[in-house]
Design a protein around this motif. Structure first.
Motif, PDB file in Angstrom:
ATOM      1  N   ALA A 228       0.840  -1.195   0.000  1.00 49.62           N
ATOM      2  CA  ALA A 228       0.000   0.000   0.000  1.00 49.62           C
ATOM      3  C   ALA A 228       0.870   1.238   0.000  1.00 49.62           C
ATOM      4  CB  ALA A 228      -0.924   0.012   1.215  1.00 49.62           C
ATOM      5  N   TYR A 229       0.472   2.209  -0.804  1.00 53.77           N
ATOM      6  CA  TYR A 229       1.146   3.509  -0.849  1.00 53.77           C
ATOM      7  C   TYR A 229       0.145   4.567  -0.412  1.00 53.77           C
ATOM      8  CZ  TYR A 229       3.328   7.752  -2.667  1.00 53.77           C
ATOM      9  OH  TYR A 229       3.872   9.013  -2.787  1.00 53.77           O
ATOM     10  N   PHE A 230       0.485   5.307   0.642  1.00 56.24           N
ATOM     11  CA  PHE A 230      -0.421   6.280   1.230  1.00 56.24           C
ATOM     12  C   PHE A 230      -0.041   7.667   0.712  1.00 56.24           C
ATOM     13  CE2 PHE A 230      -0.090   2.595   3.939  1.00 56.24           C
ATOM     14  CZ  PHE A 230      -1.420   2.265   4.126  1.00 56.24           C
ATOM     15  N   LYS A 301     -12.010  10.926   7.456  1.00 56.43           N
ATOM     16  CA  LYS A 301     -13.425  10.820   7.070  1.00 56.43           C
ATOM     17  C   LYS A 301     -13.663  11.307   5.646  1.00 56.43           C
ATOM     18  CE  LYS A 301     -14.098  10.233  11.605  1.00 56.43           C
ATOM     19  NZ  LYS A 301     -13.138  11.124  12.273  1.00 56.43           N
ATOM     20  N   MET A 302     -12.627  11.827   5.004  1.00 55.73           N
ATOM     21  CA  MET A 302     -12.763  12.432   3.683  1.00 55.73           C
ATOM     22  C   MET A 302     -13.419  11.465   2.696  1.00 55.73           C
ATOM     23  SD  MET A 302      -9.698  14.427   1.585  1.00 55.73           S
ATOM     24  CE  MET A 302      -8.595  13.675   2.761  1.00 55.73           C
ATOM     25  N   GLY A 303     -14.409  11.965   1.975  1.00 59.70           N
ATOM     26  CA  GLY A 303     -15.014  11.142   0.942  1.00 59.70           C
ATOM     27  C   GLY A 303     -13.980  10.677  -0.068  1.00 59.70           C
ATOM     28  N   ASP A 304     -14.203   9.491  -0.648  1.00 60.25           N
ATOM     29  CA  ASP A 304     -13.327   8.935  -1.684  1.00 60.25           C
ATOM     30  C   ASP A 304     -11.945   8.567  -1.149  1.00 60.25           C
ATOM     31  OD1 ASP A 304     -15.523   9.690  -3.154  1.00 60.25           O
ATOM     32  OD2 ASP A 304     -14.511  11.295  -4.240  1.00 60.25           O
ATOM     33  N   THR A 305     -11.844   8.201   0.120  1.00 62.28           N
ATOM     34  CA  THR A 305     -10.564   7.759   0.679  1.00 62.28           C
ATOM     35  C   THR A 305     -10.754   6.471   1.467  1.00 62.28           C
ATOM     36  OG1 THR A 305     -10.777   8.953   2.789  1.00 62.28           O
ATOM     37  CG2 THR A 305      -9.764  10.146   0.938  1.00 62.28           C
ATOM     38  N   VAL A 306      -9.637   5.798   1.658  1.00 63.56           N
ATOM     39  CA  VAL A 306      -9.547   4.656   2.563  1.00 63.56           C
ATOM     40  C   VAL A 306      -8.407   4.945   3.520  1.00 63.56           C
ATOM     41  CG1 VAL A 306      -8.772   2.249   2.716  1.00 63.56           C
ATOM     42  CG2 VAL A 306     -10.536   2.870   1.075  1.00 63.56           C
ATOM     43  N   HIS A 307      -8.557   4.584   4.782  1.00 62.55           N
ATOM     44  CA  HIS A 307      -7.433   4.707   5.704  1.00 62.55           C
ATOM     45  C   HIS A 307      -7.210   3.393   6.435  1.00 62.55           C
ATOM     46  CE1 HIS A 307     -10.927   5.944   8.191  1.00 62.55           C
ATOM     47  NE2 HIS A 307     -10.279   5.381   9.192  1.00 62.55           N
ATOM     48  N   MET A 308      -5.964   3.176   6.780  1.00 62.84           N
ATOM     49  CA  MET A 308      -5.565   1.991   7.530  1.00 62.84           C
ATOM     50  C   MET A 308      -4.672   2.452   8.668  1.00 62.84           C
ATOM     51  SD  MET A 308      -4.543  -0.391   4.290  1.00 62.84           S
ATOM     52  CE  MET A 308      -5.314   0.030   2.723  1.00 62.84           C
ATOM     53  N   ALA A 309      -4.860   1.875   9.838  1.00 61.54           N
ATOM     54  CA  ALA A 309      -4.068   2.266  10.999  1.00 61.54           C
ATOM     55  C   ALA A 309      -3.185   1.108  11.424  1.00 61.54           C
ATOM     56  CB  ALA A 309      -4.963   2.682  12.161  1.00 61.54           C
ATOM     57  N   VAL A 310      -1.887   1.386  11.544  1.00 68.39           N
ATOM     58  CA  VAL A 310      -1.011   0.403  12.169  1.00 68.39           C
ATOM     59  C   VAL A 310      -1.167   0.537  13.679  1.00 68.39           C
ATOM     60  CG1 VAL A 310       0.659   0.270  10.289  1.00 68.39           C
ATOM     61  CG2 VAL A 310       0.958   2.012  12.063  1.00 68.39           C
ATOM     62  N   LEU A 335      -5.187   6.877   1.864  1.00 65.44           N
ATOM     63  CA  LEU A 335      -4.910   6.884   0.424  1.00 65.44           C
ATOM     64  C   LEU A 335      -6.153   7.303  -0.346  1.00 65.44           C
ATOM     65  CD1 LEU A 335      -6.011   3.994  -1.144  1.00 65.44           C
ATOM     66  CD2 LEU A 335      -4.312   3.085   0.413  1.00 65.44           C
ATOM     67  N   ASP A 336      -5.923   8.019  -1.423  1.00 70.82           N
ATOM     68  CA  ASP A 336      -6.972   8.569  -2.279  1.00 70.82           C
ATOM     69  C   ASP A 336      -7.533   7.460  -3.165  1.00 70.82           C
ATOM     70  OD1 ASP A 336      -8.559  10.037  -3.964  1.00 70.82           O
ATOM     71  OD2 ASP A 336      -6.972  11.338  -4.714  1.00 70.82           O
ATOM     72  N   MET A 337      -8.866   7.316  -3.166  1.00 75.30           N
ATOM     73  CA  MET A 337      -9.522   6.292  -3.976  1.00 75.30           C
ATOM     74  C   MET A 337     -10.406   6.902  -5.060  1.00 75.30           C
ATOM     75  SD  MET A 337      -8.541   3.321  -2.727  1.00 75.30           S
ATOM     76  CE  MET A 337      -9.771   2.138  -3.264  1.00 75.30           C
ATOM     77  N   SER A 338     -10.151   8.166  -5.417  1.00 76.86           N
ATOM     78  CA  SER A 338     -11.049   8.860  -6.346  1.00 76.86           C
ATOM     79  C   SER A 338     -10.766   8.547  -7.808  1.00 76.86           C
ATOM     80  CB  SER A 338     -10.980  10.372  -6.122  1.00 76.86           C
ATOM     81  OG  SER A 338      -9.682  10.863  -6.401  1.00 76.86           O
ATOM     82  N   GLU A 339      -9.587   8.026  -8.133  1.00 81.24           N
ATOM     83  CA  GLU A 339      -9.234   7.736  -9.519  1.00 81.24           C
ATOM     84  C   GLU A 339      -8.487   6.407  -9.610  1.00 81.24           C
ATOM     85  OE1 GLU A 339      -6.972  10.903 -11.182  1.00 81.24           O
ATOM     86  OE2 GLU A 339      -8.545  12.407 -10.960  1.00 81.24           O
ATOM     87  N   ASP A 340      -8.783   5.659 -10.668  1.00 76.90           N
ATOM     88  CA  ASP A 340      -8.051   4.423 -10.973  1.00 76.90           C
ATOM     89  C   ASP A 340      -7.975   3.514  -9.747  1.00 76.90           C
ATOM     90  OD1 ASP A 340      -6.682   2.670 -12.599  1.00 76.90           O
ATOM     91  OD2 ASP A 340      -4.721   3.610 -12.276  1.00 76.90           O
TER      92      ASP A 340
END
Length: 360
Positions: A228-230, A301-310, A335-340
């Protein structure tokens, strides 16, 4: 007083902590939030509660003074622990502090402090609690926004019908709870799989966090594989980590890098054994949060994102037959999930380029 401040306070007291007669409520805030604190005190009093205002967790300048001058083994003071044991609800109001106040305190000292205070943190988290923010000028500056512009941004994200938010997000929460395997793909830099079988997905609609606007769960500890690249920076211990890259095998981070402050990322991952495992997978759904502001309470909480916590997994998300990841840290990376990009649950695409299947 801006009428939105009173609306904010009423949401906190009547929705987020659901304050009742006789409740002992601790309000932890920077002085810049005096207006919001006053409105909360009034709202608590109106329902017969007992407010106490402190500066403990959120007084970063005080913490820096302590960490820079204390020369000994850290331990959580009994009187601090006793305060949180005696309270019924805790409200933490971010806002006003220099977010880089702890930047000149070495990371080993900060990590030792966090470890020592873990029992206090657990006591606090086992009570009713809410974390929110007052839109101070310092926060606007950090977000690279004018103060009025930032105030509008914050209140748009906070002052809303949270019951409607709950209903909108529940479809995704139910679908994730029923899933076994999750796959997250973004461009050429992120392709990660994990199991969430047996774990619970929580719907965040402004109770513990205000703003809310996410659904989140815990991965099965040893199930995470891939890379994963954040691409959205985060602040941790007063410094920014940018361009973090993590490679997982059997749940554990086996390789990592960052384009900025890689040594800080290394320190996070070396905090303890659990720091190299994921404790949370969250999906941002609050589209009134439409830009990065260097504040994790909003950014995750930003729309179109995913977050992961270590690090630490929230016990409420871990099924009784699964192992809860334990750690002194919980560091979210976005990480941004809005494109590709897309999210798959058990082989079915449920979000593509930020759009959920039930929104199409």
């Amino acid at each position: 007083m801006d009428p939105r401040i009173r609306e904010h306070a009423e949401i906190i007291v009547n929705h987020s902590i659901d304050c009742s007669e006789g409740d002992n409520v601790v309000i932890d805030a920077h002085p810049v939030a005096e207006g919001l604190v006053t409105a909360i005190v009034e709202a608590v009093a109106e329902v017969g509660g007992h407010p106490l205002v402190i500066q403990e967790r959120l007084g970063k300048r005080f913490r820096r003074a302590y960490l820079k001058h204390y020369d000994g083994e850290f331990e959580a003071p009994e009187h601090t622990h006793a305060l949180y044991e005696a309270m019924d609800a805790y409200i933490a109001i971010k806002g006003g502090d220099n977010e880089t106040e702890l930047g000149d305190v070495d990371t080993e000292t900060q990590s030792a402090y966090e470890k020592a205070y873990e029992p206090v943190r657990e006591t606090r988290l086992n009570k009713t609690w809410n974390l929110t923010l007052y839109p101070a000028a310092a926060n606007a500056q950090q977000a690279e926004m004018a103060t009025e512009e930032y105030e509008n941004f914050v209140y748009d994200a906070i002052v809303k019908d949270w019951d409607a938010v709950r209903d909108h997000q529940q479809e995704m929460a139910d679908r994730l709870t029923d899933a076994d395997e999750v796959r997250i793909v973004s461009g050429e830099t992120t392709d990660l799989t994990m199991s969430v079988a047996g774990n619970e997905t929580l719907n965040d609609y402004g109770e513990n966090n205000l703003p809310g606007g996410e659904v989140f769960t815990a991965p099965v500890k040893d199930s995470v594989d891939g890379e994963a690249y954040f691409d959205i920076p985060i602040y941790h211990q007063g410094r920014e980590i940018d361009g973090a890259r993590l490679v997982f095998e059997d749940g554990k981070v086996i390789e990592h890098s960052a384009e900025k402050n890689e040594e800080l990322l290394t320190d996070v991952l070396e905090t303890d054994e659990g720091a190299r495992y994921l404790g949370e997978l969250g999906i941002g759904m609050n589209r009134d949060i439409d830009r990065f502001t260097r504040n994790i309470l909003f950014d995750e909480k930003m729309g179109d994102t995913v977050h992961m916590a270590v690090g630490r997994a929230y016990p409420e998300t871990v099924g009784e037959n699964n192992v809860q990841n334990e750690s002194a840290v919980h560091v979210d990376m976005i990480l941004d999930m809005s494109e590709d990009s897309y999210i798959e649950l058990d082989g079915e695409v449920v979000q593509r380029n930020g759009t959920f299947w039930f929104e199409e």
